[in-house]
Scaffold this motif. Structure first.
Motif, mmCIF file in Angstrom:
data_model
loop_
_atom_site.group_PDB
_atom_site.id
_atom_site.type_symbol
_atom_site.label_atom_id
_atom_site.label_comp_id
_atom_site.label_asym_id
_atom_site.label_seq_id
_atom_site.Cartn_x
_atom_site.Cartn_y
_atom_site.Cartn_z
ATOM 1 N N VAL A 1 0.842 -1.200 0.000
ATOM 2 C CA VAL A 1 0.000 0.000 0.000
ATOM 3 C C VAL A 1 0.877 1.250 0.000
ATOM 4 N N PRO B 1 -6.151 -1.398 2.322
ATOM 5 C CA PRO B 1 -5.641 -2.006 1.080
ATOM 6 C C PRO B 1 -6.704 -2.340 0.040
ATOM 7 N N TYR C 1 -6.822 -0.520 -3.446
ATOM 8 C CA TYR C 1 -5.604 -0.811 -4.193
ATOM 9 C C TYR C 1 -5.655 -2.241 -4.739
ATOM 10 N N VAL D 1 0.496 -5.980 -1.442
ATOM 11 C CA VAL D 1 -0.614 -5.230 -0.840
ATOM 12 C C VAL D 1 -1.341 -6.088 0.178
#
Length: 218
Positions: A80, A166, A169, A206
């Protein structure tokens, strides 16, 4: 460029509409605090490296930072922070120019995380559009699905309310991964293999558990 993007097809206008709504929601908040809770831990890599200049001691939630004799171990992965980095550097420069506190948590940095959340939401929607069109889904259905994904799922909340987490993303990267993988099998070009591999690496950074999406490739 923006006008040509909208004129390309009306699906781009649908995505632009989603982005405008997301920005309007963010600017309607009285208190703009995006870096809070678990988000502090995902974000703490940037602060420790580029502001505190001490990677072994990070600032976050104590129950996710493990103290060792040689420093702090953050149980959250760095993915992230990698994806947030361009927005962090923009906020850092803005803070230095306009006299905001360069601590990683002042208003420019908070807004940088909000902008990051909306940006990656838009990226995810764009690749969903490209993926569905390549699968020969009609444009009207694609437009409806874009709106449904943006406003009818938790993506909306994670884009504007918890952009430091997260999820948004992972959404963007997953959309990209499936698009590149589809092209890999349909066009048999090496570049799509490398793009798929790079994106998969970011997906794991991530949120490692998301590697399970490989099971959907067959």
């Amino acid at each position: 460029f923006f006008i040509s993007f909208l004129k390309n097809n009306y699906l781009n206008s649908v995505i632009a509409f989603c982005v405008i709504v997301l920005f309007c929601v963010v600017f309607s908040f009285d208190r703009k605090i995006a870096i809070d809770g678990d988000a502090r831990d995902y974000y703490s890599y940037l602060v420790s490296i580029f502001i505190d200049h001490n990677f072994t001691h990070q600032t976050g939630n104590n129950w996710y930072l493990v103290e060792t004799p040689t420093g702090t171990i953050n149980v959250h992965t760095i993915g992230v922070s990698i994806l947030m980095a361009p927005f962090f550097f923009g906020a850092l420069l803005f803070s230095k120019i306009f006299g905001f506190a360069v601590d990683g948590f002042s208003l420019p940095f908070q807004m940088g995380v909000y902008f990051a959340g909306i940006f990656y939401c838009a990226v995810g929607l764009l690749f969903i559009k490209k993926l569905l069109l390549q699968l020969n889904i009609k444009q009207n259905y694609v437009a409806f699905l874009i709106l449904l994904v943006c406003f009818g799922t938790h993506l909306f909340s994670y884009s504007v309310n918890e952009p430091g987490m997260p999820h948004v993303y992972a959404f963007a990267l997953t959309s990209m991964f499936f698009y590149f993988t589809l092209n890999l099998f349909q066009k048999r070009k090496a570049k799509y293999y490398y793009l798929s591999a790079i994106v998969l690496g970011l997906i794991i950074l991530v949120r490692p558990v998301n590697v399970i999406l490989l099971l959907f490739v067959p």
